[in-house]
Design a protein around this motif. Structure first.
Motif, PDB file in Angstrom:
ATOM      1  N   VAL A  86       0.869  -1.182   0.000  1.00  0.00           N
ATOM      2  CA  VAL A  86       0.000   0.000   0.000  1.00  0.00           C
ATOM      3  C   VAL A  86       0.899   1.223   0.000  1.00  0.00           C
ATOM      4  CG1 VAL A  86      -1.904   1.202   1.131  1.00  0.00           C
ATOM      5  CG2 VAL A  86      -1.692  -1.294   1.355  1.00  0.00           C
ATOM      6  N   ALA A  89       0.212   4.919   1.725  1.00  0.00           N
ATOM      7  CA  ALA A  89      -0.810   4.566   2.706  1.00  0.00           C
ATOM      8  C   ALA A  89      -1.214   5.860   3.397  1.00  0.00           C
ATOM      9  CB  ALA A  89      -0.268   3.551   3.709  1.00  0.00           C
ATOM     10  N   MET A  94      -5.209   4.049   6.209  1.00  0.00           N
ATOM     11  CA  MET A  94      -4.783   3.397   7.441  1.00  0.00           C
ATOM     12  C   MET A  94      -5.930   3.314   8.443  1.00  0.00           C
ATOM     13  SD  MET A  94      -0.908   4.912   7.976  1.00  0.00           S
ATOM     14  CE  MET A  94      -0.864   4.334   9.681  1.00  0.00           C
ATOM     15  N   LEU A 110      -7.906  -5.546   0.967  1.00  0.00           N
ATOM     16  CA  LEU A 110      -7.116  -5.628   2.195  1.00  0.00           C
ATOM     17  C   LEU A 110      -7.830  -6.441   3.267  1.00  0.00           C
ATOM     18  CD1 LEU A 110      -5.849  -1.957   2.149  1.00  0.00           C
ATOM     19  CD2 LEU A 110      -4.386  -3.985   2.139  1.00  0.00           C
ATOM     20  N   VAL A 117       1.074  -7.855   4.192  1.00  0.00           N
ATOM     21  CA  VAL A 117       0.833  -6.486   3.731  1.00  0.00           C
ATOM     22  C   VAL A 117       1.947  -5.575   4.217  1.00  0.00           C
ATOM     23  CG1 VAL A 117      -0.755  -4.511   3.796  1.00  0.00           C
ATOM     24  CG2 VAL A 117      -1.673  -6.849   3.737  1.00  0.00           C
ATOM     25  N   CYS A 119       2.943  -1.442   4.237  1.00  0.00           N
ATOM     26  CA  CYS A 119       2.428  -0.088   4.025  1.00  0.00           C
ATOM     27  C   CYS A 119       3.562   0.921   4.002  1.00  0.00           C
ATOM     28  CB  CYS A 119       1.458   0.289   5.139  1.00  0.00           C
ATOM     29  SG  CYS A 119      -0.160  -0.488   5.034  1.00  0.00           S
ATOM     30  N   PRO A 121       3.488   4.711   4.576  1.00  0.00           N
ATOM     31  CA  PRO A 121       2.635   5.861   4.904  1.00  0.00           C
ATOM     32  C   PRO A 121       3.133   7.151   4.268  1.00  0.00           C
ATOM     33  CG  PRO A 121       3.204   4.603   6.883  1.00  0.00           C
ATOM     34  CD  PRO A 121       4.088   4.115   5.773  1.00  0.00           C
ATOM     35  N   ILE A 145       0.802  -5.980  10.233  1.00  0.00           N
ATOM     36  CA  ILE A 145       1.117  -5.186   9.047  1.00  0.00           C
ATOM     37  C   ILE A 145       2.537  -4.638   9.172  1.00  0.00           C
ATOM     38  CG2 ILE A 145       0.449  -3.214   7.613  1.00  0.00           C
ATOM     39  CD1 ILE A 145      -1.633  -5.442   7.695  1.00  0.00           C
ATOM     40  N   PHE A 147       5.623  -1.939   7.981  1.00  0.00           N
ATOM     41  CA  PHE A 147       5.694  -0.540   7.561  1.00  0.00           C
ATOM     42  C   PHE A 147       7.104  -0.198   7.100  1.00  0.00           C
ATOM     43  CE2 PHE A 147       1.891  -0.554  10.064  1.00  0.00           C
ATOM     44  CZ  PHE A 147       1.084   0.395   9.448  1.00  0.00           C
TER      45      PHE A 147
END
Length: 398
Positions: A86, A89, A94, A110, A117, A119, A121, A145, A147
């Protein structure tokens, strides 16, 4: 490493969406296939035609596409990928992910996926710092998740701070780690690094000579073995490694807060040189020099980050590693520190004048454990990090 891998790329609605064009190109250069999904907001920033041309695949935009839905197309899309990415994101995406909403194709995918997954951001700094976003971030991390980013930098809105989407190469590194078969794949590790700075007044502070080189090398080595690394760093002289989640702090209290926010984790490596004391009351304006008089400073103890995490009753990482930078009686002091703090290992090193450890490229360390001491020869800091990362992988796998 990405040859034959299938990436489902969900592009959110933010100015950072333009970076996804380069991300798609770089993924395909590395042999990955990219199936793009765009939110309606994303189409305000990049065109579906541009995305489709670079991906070499149709852009999916609508949940209710009757031809595809006859075969439950959105379920199939969510499950054939090796990884869902994503990027950007947004705060909105989120929030919907954390709340379990499925109001369009992106959020339905999702919700319907059992694929890992990742992400990236991207949002205004105030949106990133908002308590709701931080609650959502904590919830999503708890849900497993991954990041990458956000980074500090200038915003399109003119502000500066955390919120810039990670660069394409950083996202590539995080994708490679998420898909890697390394011995630390699926493990989450916190690494602290660099010095802390404790303010005296607006222009002065207490700190030390740590460059952050060893902590940075450790984070890089752990990420190279497939770990998801949260890198909590003070004002270091060296740049953070790519492919890790960077949390920048200044003071010891901020470092403790950041470490606690990053939990749960499988391991925590405390390589930072944290100031033991802080000024009890920071002056609100610059302290003026008075002829013939010296200022009187009252000190207070900083929080003991290593002991706090080592002695947690619930949610303690399976492996907690501390560092002991000593100038004399290295092994005796390190052994006592391990017992006092309650950590599993202490990485002890001699930082006395003449060793060149602080700010240098080499280090001589000893791994102090309950069952004894392992002495390592002098070697480069990256070699120390690589060897330590392998030991950590062995320990986490029993």
């Amino acid at each position: 490493m990405l040859g034959g891998k299938r990436i489902l790329l969900i592009i959110g609605g933010g100015i950072a969406a333009y970076k996804c064009l380069d991300l798609i190109r770089r993924l395909r250069e590395r042999g990955a296939s990219v199936t793009p999904v765009m939110t309606r907001a994303a189409e305000e920033f990049v065109t579906p035609l541009s995305v489709a041309a670079l991906a070499g695949e149709e852009v999916h935009r609508d949940l209710f596409d009757l031809t595809k839905e006859a075969e439950m197309g959105h379920i199939q899309l969510s499950r054939v990928a090796d990884l869902v990415v994503v990027a950007p994101a947004t705060a909105d995406l989120m929030g919907k992910m954390a709340g379990g909403l499925a109001s369009d194709l992106a959020t339905t995918l999702l919700m319907a996926t059992d694929t890992p997954v990742l992400c990236a951001p991207a949002m205004n700094v105030r949106m990133w710092d908002h308590p709701a976003t931080q609650r959502n971030l904590a919830q999503l991390r708890g849900d497993g998740i991954r990041f990458v980013g956000p980074n500090d930098g200038d915003m399109a809105c003119g502000e500066f701070g955390p919120g810039r989407m990670a660069e394409p190469l950083e996202i590539i590194a995080a994708i490679e780690q998420a898909l890697g078969a390394g011995p630390l794949a699926g493990k989450r590790v916190i690494v602290t690094s660099g010095p802390t700075q404790e303010p005296i007044d607006p222009v002065r502070y207490i700190s030390n000579h740590s460059s952050g080189a060893q902590g940075t090398a450790i984070a890089r080595a752990l990420a190279g073995l497939g770990a998801e690394v949260v890198f909590v760093t003070g004002p270091a002289q060296v740049a953070p490694p790519p492919g890790v989640e960077v949390v920048r702090i200044t003071t010891a209290q901020q470092m403790l807060d950041a470490v606690q926010a990053a939990l749960p984790a499988d391991a925590a490596i405390f390589a930072a040189a944290v100031a033991d004391w802080r000024v009890a009351e920071v002056a609100g304006s610059k302290m003026k020099k008075t002829e013939g008089a010296l200022p009187t400073l009252s000190f207070a103890e900083n929080p003991d980050i290593l002991a706090t995490i080592s002695q947690m009753k619930k949610g303690r990482p399976a492996l907690v590693v501390g560092f002991a930078a000593e100038t004399d009686d290295v092994l005796a002091n390190a052994t006592a520190k391990r017992a006092r703090k309650g950590c599993d290992w202490i990485v002890a090193n001699d930082v006395s004048p003449g060793t060149g450890t602080f700010g240098g490229s080499e280090n001589t360390v000893h791994i102090v454990r309950e069952d004894g001491v392992e002495d390592w020869p002098r070697m480069g800091k990256q070699e120390v990090a690589d060897r330590l990362a392998r030991r950590i992988a062995e320990a986490l796998h029993g």
